[in-house]
Enzyme design. Structure first.
Site, PDB file in Angstrom:
ATOM      1  N   HIS A   1      20.747 -10.716  10.414  1.00 21.13           N
ATOM      2  CA  HIS A   1      19.567 -11.557  10.595  1.00 21.13           C
ATOM      3  C   HIS A   1      19.607 -12.328  11.910  1.00 21.13           C
ATOM      4  O   HIS A   1      20.668 -12.538  12.492  1.00 21.13           O
ATOM      5  CB  HIS A   1      19.470 -12.546   9.433  1.00 21.13           C
ATOM      6  CG  HIS A   1      19.294 -11.894   8.096  1.00 21.13           C
ATOM      7  ND1 HIS A   1      18.109 -11.948   7.390  1.00 21.13           N
ATOM      8  CD2 HIS A   1      20.150 -11.166   7.329  1.00 21.13           C
ATOM      9  CE1 HIS A   1      18.250 -11.289   6.246  1.00 21.13           C
ATOM     10  NE2 HIS A   1      19.478 -10.797   6.199  1.00 21.13           N
TER      11      HIS A   1
ATOM     12  N   ASP B   1      26.927 -11.544   6.433  1.00 19.39           N
ATOM     13  CA  ASP B   1      28.135 -11.751   5.635  1.00 19.39           C
ATOM     14  C   ASP B   1      29.285 -10.988   6.286  1.00 19.39           C
ATOM     15  O   ASP B   1      29.088  -9.878   6.794  1.00 19.39           O
ATOM     16  CB  ASP B   1      27.948 -11.199   4.221  1.00 19.39           C
ATOM     17  CG  ASP B   1      27.005 -12.028   3.371  1.00 19.39           C
ATOM     18  OD1 ASP B   1      26.248 -12.845   3.929  1.00 19.39           O
ATOM     19  OD2 ASP B   1      27.012 -11.855   2.139  1.00 19.39           O
TER      20      ASP B   1
ATOM     21  N   SER C   1      31.033  -2.086   9.336  1.00 17.65           N
ATOM     22  CA  SER C   1      30.322  -2.185  10.600  1.00 17.65           C
ATOM     23  C   SER C   1      30.576  -3.536  11.253  1.00 17.65           C
ATOM     24  O   SER C   1      31.189  -4.412  10.663  1.00 17.65           O
ATOM     25  CB  SER C   1      28.821  -1.984  10.366  1.00 17.65           C
ATOM     26  OG  SER C   1      28.586  -0.966   9.415  1.00 17.65           O
TER      27      SER C   1
END
Length: 295
Positions: free
Chosen positions: A169, A113, A256
């Site tokens: 992921h 996201d 991040s």
């Protein structure tokens, strides 16, 4: 003020920035910049804040954060009552149905996201970071022979702000090598900071690995730390079979960045993302969302 492109309504939205006043003061005032260079950018500062976020005392921050930034906790695997500290909340896992993965092997999906920028025809000596500021790809990965393999390739920069889901992921089936860690500082990766500190990605602590994907070639998968990011945690098992959508790792508290590098003629990024990137705007995406395709 950070404006980004919303794919759903095909319009621009304004990002709610956690700690915006602090960021503006730190990166815009002489005193703030002095504190940044002397203390805030150092590992010690992020380690102290990370220690606090791992303690029960930090739990009191959770409800306010959820309310201020309208976090949908119905998507979380954990109940609010299960969370013992702020990092439990920050690193929460989501239900599988919250981020469905399309099986189509030709679809390129977002690894997480956040807000994404995409750059084609990669120039190894001048990769655009944000607001026209450039850095050297050679300097970023500190491996000249590896860098040359990605000349004229494609770069994806996914910025995860503190309000986002903070697990990242794998975007395809494949095998991933061991992680290589590069030491560095802990500057913020927010656009407010990126516009003030040149080549932040090259200066910050970062990690990367080579992901041998089945459908998109050999990908450099990099994670960049930032202010107050206690740790970059890798949860995958190196050199074992990986499936599309499997978790690679997560960031503890802080904003991040995940950066992916693809070799030439392996992928085609969706036009809306490319067009907005050329205009200097990030596009909001979620993990598993299609963002391109195999060439």
């Amino acid at each position: 003020m950070i404006k980004y492109y919303n794919r759903k309504n095909k319009d621009y939205d304004i990002e709610k920035v956690a700690g915006e006043k602090y960021l503006n003061w730190t990166y815009s005032s002489p005193i703030g910049m002095n504190l940044l260079e002397a203390f805030i950018k150092k590992k010690f500062f992020s380690k102290i804040y990370g220690f606090y976020c791992d303690r029960r005392l930090s739990r009191k921050k959770i409800n306010k954060f959820i309310n201020d930034f309208e976090i949908d906790m119905s998507l979380s695997e954990n109940q609010l009552s299960d969370l013992t500290c702020f990092n439990d909340f920050f690193t929460r896992k989501l239900k599988k149905e919250a981020r469905p993965i399309k099986a189509d092997k030709n679809l390129l999906i977002s690894p997480g996201d956040g807000k994404i920028l995409a750059y084609e025809n990669l120039n190894l000596n001048s990769v655009t970071e944000v607001k026209g500021i450039n850095y050297s790809f050679y300097e970023l990965i500190n491996n000249d022979s590896l860098a040359k393999e990605y000349d004229n390739g494609t770069c994806l920069v996914l910025r995860l702000c503190p309000t986002d889901y903070h697990r990242f992921h794998f975007i395809d089936n494949g095998i991933c090598e061991n992680t290589i860690k590069l030491k560095g500082f802990y500057y913020s990766v927010n656009p407010i900071a990126l516009s003030k500190i040149p080549s932040v990605f090259c200066k910050n602590k970062r990690e990367y690995s080579i992901f041998y994907s089945e459908n998109f070639g050999d990908i450099i998968f990099m994670e960049v730390g930032a202010t107050c990011v206690g740790s970059i945690i890798q949860t995958y098992k190196p050199n074992t079979k990986i499936l599309k959508g499997d978790e690679k790792g997560y960031f503890k508290f802080g904003g991040s960045t995940v950066i992916l590098f693809f070799k030439e003629n392996t992928i085609k990024i969706d036009n809306d993302i490319l067009n907005q990137s050329k205009l200097g705007y990030e596009t909001s995406v979620i993990m598993g969302e299609p963002i391109g395709s195999r060439k």
